[in-house]
Design an enzyme around this catalytic site. Structure first.
Site, PDB file in Angstrom:
ATOM      1  N   GLU A 109       3.985 -17.936   1.832  1.00 54.48           N
ATOM      2  CA  GLU A 109       4.303 -16.600   1.335  1.00 54.48           C
ATOM      3  C   GLU A 109       5.014 -16.648  -0.008  1.00 54.48           C
ATOM      4  O   GLU A 109       5.629 -17.659  -0.362  1.00 54.48           O
ATOM      5  CB  GLU A 109       5.196 -15.865   2.351  1.00 54.48           C
ATOM      6  CG  GLU A 109       4.475 -14.812   3.166  1.00 54.48           C
ATOM      7  CD  GLU A 109       4.088 -13.563   2.363  1.00 54.48           C
ATOM      8  OE1 GLU A 109       3.824 -13.648   1.145  1.00 54.48           O
ATOM      9  OE2 GLU A 109       4.035 -12.491   2.964  1.00 54.48           O
ATOM     10  N   ASP A 110       4.923 -15.550  -0.721  1.00 53.51           N
ATOM     11  CA  ASP A 110       5.635 -15.429  -1.984  1.00 53.51           C
ATOM     12  C   ASP A 110       7.099 -15.057  -1.759  1.00 53.51           C
ATOM     13  O   ASP A 110       7.994 -15.647  -2.339  1.00 53.51           O
ATOM     14  CB  ASP A 110       4.945 -14.396  -2.904  1.00 53.51           C
ATOM     15  CG  ASP A 110       4.634 -13.085  -2.187  1.00 53.51           C
ATOM     16  OD1 ASP A 110       4.903 -12.965  -0.969  1.00 53.51           O
ATOM     17  OD2 ASP A 110       4.121 -12.172  -2.845  1.00 53.51           O
ATOM     18  N   ASP A 113      11.337 -10.216   2.247  1.00 56.63           N
ATOM     19  CA  ASP A 113      12.319  -9.188   1.913  1.00 56.63           C
ATOM     20  C   ASP A 113      12.999  -8.753   3.208  1.00 56.63           C
ATOM     21  O   ASP A 113      13.999  -9.339   3.613  1.00 56.63           O
ATOM     22  CB  ASP A 113      11.581  -8.046   1.201  1.00 56.63           C
ATOM     23  CG  ASP A 113      12.525  -6.979   0.681  1.00 56.63           C
ATOM     24  OD1 ASP A 113      13.748  -7.126   0.864  1.00 56.63           O
ATOM     25  OD2 ASP A 113      12.036  -6.006   0.091  1.00 56.63           O
ATOM     26  N   PHE A 162      14.520  -6.147  -7.379  1.00 53.85           N
ATOM     27  CA  PHE A 162      13.073  -6.148  -7.437  1.00 53.85           C
ATOM     28  C   PHE A 162      12.611  -7.153  -8.484  1.00 53.85           C
ATOM     29  O   PHE A 162      12.998  -7.070  -9.641  1.00 53.85           O
ATOM     30  CB  PHE A 162      12.539  -4.753  -7.752  1.00 53.85           C
ATOM     31  CG  PHE A 162      11.071  -4.650  -7.518  1.00 53.85           C
ATOM     32  CD1 PHE A 162      10.572  -4.505  -6.227  1.00 53.85           C
ATOM     33  CD2 PHE A 162      10.174  -4.746  -8.572  1.00 53.85           C
ATOM     34  CE1 PHE A 162       9.210  -4.439  -5.993  1.00 53.85           C
ATOM     35  CE2 PHE A 162       8.804  -4.678  -8.347  1.00 53.85           C
ATOM     36  CZ  PHE A 162       8.327  -4.525  -7.058  1.00 53.85           C
ATOM     37  N   ARG A 175       1.619 -10.011 -11.953  1.00 47.69           N
ATOM     38  CA  ARG A 175       1.417 -11.140 -11.035  1.00 47.69           C
ATOM     39  C   ARG A 175       1.228 -12.451 -11.787  1.00 47.69           C
ATOM     40  O   ARG A 175       1.620 -13.508 -11.314  1.00 47.69           O
ATOM     41  CB  ARG A 175       0.170 -10.910 -10.170  1.00 47.69           C
ATOM     42  CG  ARG A 175       0.304  -9.848  -9.104  1.00 47.69           C
ATOM     43  CD  ARG A 175      -0.854  -9.966  -8.112  1.00 47.69           C
ATOM     44  NE  ARG A 175      -1.072  -8.757  -7.324  1.00 47.69           N
ATOM     45  CZ  ARG A 175      -0.421  -8.468  -6.194  1.00 47.69           C
ATOM     46  NH1 ARG A 175       0.502  -9.287  -5.745  1.00 47.69           N
ATOM     47  NH2 ARG A 175      -0.674  -7.365  -5.533  1.00 47.69           N
TER      48      ARG A 175
HETATM   49  P1  IMP Z   1       8.908  -7.506   4.149  1.00 46.47           P
HETATM   50  O1  IMP Z   1       9.498  -8.881   4.232  1.00 46.47           O
HETATM   51  O2  IMP Z   1       8.198  -7.078   5.400  1.00 46.47           O
HETATM   52  O3  IMP Z   1       9.939  -6.485   3.718  1.00 46.47           O
HETATM   53  O4  IMP Z   1       7.759  -7.430   3.064  1.00 46.47           O
HETATM   54  C1  IMP Z   1       7.662  -8.342   2.055  1.00 46.47           C
HETATM   55  C2  IMP Z   1       6.565  -7.895   1.126  1.00 46.47           C
HETATM   56  O5  IMP Z   1       7.042  -6.858   0.260  1.00 46.47           O
HETATM   57  C3  IMP Z   1       6.202  -9.049   0.229  1.00 46.47           C
HETATM   58  O6  IMP Z   1       5.129  -9.774   0.762  1.00 46.47           O
HETATM   59  C4  IMP Z   1       5.891  -8.376  -1.081  1.00 46.47           C
HETATM   60  O7  IMP Z   1       4.531  -8.017  -1.121  1.00 46.47           O
HETATM   61  C5  IMP Z   1       6.726  -7.133  -1.078  1.00 46.47           C
HETATM   62  N1  IMP Z   1       7.991  -7.327  -1.855  1.00 46.47           N
HETATM   63  C6  IMP Z   1       9.230  -7.453  -1.359  1.00 46.47           C
HETATM   64  N2  IMP Z   1      10.149  -7.605  -2.329  1.00 46.47           N
HETATM   65  C7  IMP Z   1       9.451  -7.587  -3.507  1.00 46.47           C
HETATM   66  C8  IMP Z   1       9.848  -7.719  -4.898  1.00 46.47           C
HETATM   67  O8  IMP Z   1      11.020  -7.881  -5.273  1.00 46.47           O
HETATM   68  N3  IMP Z   1       8.846  -7.643  -5.808  1.00 46.47           N
HETATM   69  C9  IMP Z   1       7.534  -7.470  -5.468  1.00 46.47           C
HETATM   70  N4  IMP Z   1       7.133  -7.357  -4.172  1.00 46.47           N
HETATM   71  C10 IMP Z   1       8.082  -7.397  -3.203  1.00 46.47           C
HETATM   72 MG    MG Z   2       3.351 -10.704   0.130  1.00 46.40          MG
END
Ligand code: IMP
Ligand code: MG
Length: 190
Positions: A109-110, A113, A162, A175
């Site tokens: 994963e990237d 959050d 962000f 990206r």
């Molecule tokens: P979560 O962990 O379910 O809240 O979702 C994570 C997803 O939200 C990631 O896979 C990203 O696609 C997106 N995301 C969360 N934080 C960021 C950020 O700072 N920049 C861009 N995308 C983000």
């Molecule tokens: Mg993602």
């Protein structure tokens, strides 16, 4: 070697606020992560699972550093939520082509959050009969520690801001930045 150089902050005009993690820092951290993964999965049949689209760059650069064969597959998911908050209810937009029975799966994963998406994904892939399911992420935000999701490989813990670049987008832009940066709040209406 234009394609090897990529963008620098100046190419983005005034959109960027600050480079948070440089290209060199990312690459050196990926070296460490790959070394650990090589050691942990020695003698095991590893399957890398990337989450589109953000994980494309991490997958490419991490998998290239592994000193072993590592097949990869991809999923695309979208999480339902009210407004900007992820609800944890996830819909599969593109499923894996691979049968996970008995496979050692590493989700790539990237960013994590809230952790809701990954905690759902972890359960989903485990329920398909994988021998093991672990997570590797380049970035982790502090909110993620509030959700019960065990992340084995973390590149960087970053502040709750962000960020864009290295796969991460704002409205599908940024990206392809080769580094991680914060955007000026004006850009996303903050
Ligand atoms: P979560 O962990 O379910 O809240 O979702 C994570 C997803 O939200 C990631 O896979 C990203 O696609 C997106 N995301 C969360 N934080 C960021 C950020 O700072 N920049 C861009 N995308 C983000
Ligand atoms: Mg993602």
């Amino acid at each position: 070697m234009r394609e090897d150089k990529g963008m620098d902050a100046a190419d983005m005009g005034t959109d960027l606020q600050q480079v948070l993690i440089s290209r060199e820092e990312i690459e050196s951290r990926l070296d460490d992560m790959a070394e650990k993964i090589d050691a942990d999965y020695a003698g095991k049949d590893l399957l890398l699972v990337g989450v589109l689209k953000g994980a494309v760059y991490v997958m490419a650069d991490l998998s290239r550093r592994l000193r072993r064969s590592a097949p990869m597959d991809w999923m695309a998911v979208s999480s339902y939520g009210s407004g900007t908050k992820s609800s944890g209810v996830v819909r599969i937009l593109k499923d894996l082509d691979t049968d996970l029975t008995g496979r050692h799966v590493l989700i790539v994963e990237d960013i994590i959050d809230s952790g809701l998406t990954l905690s759902w994904l972890l359960g989903n892939l485990t329920s398909r009969g994988a021998a093991s399911v672990r997570i590797a992420t380049l970035l982790r935000k502090p909110e993620a520690v509030k959700v019960e999701v065990d992340v084995t490989y973390v590149g960087f813990d970053i502040p709750n801001e962000f960020v864009v670049g290295y796969g991460l987008d704002y409205a599908e832009s940024y990206r392809n930045l080769p580094f991680i940066a914060t955007l000026r709040p004006e850009v996303y209406g903050g």
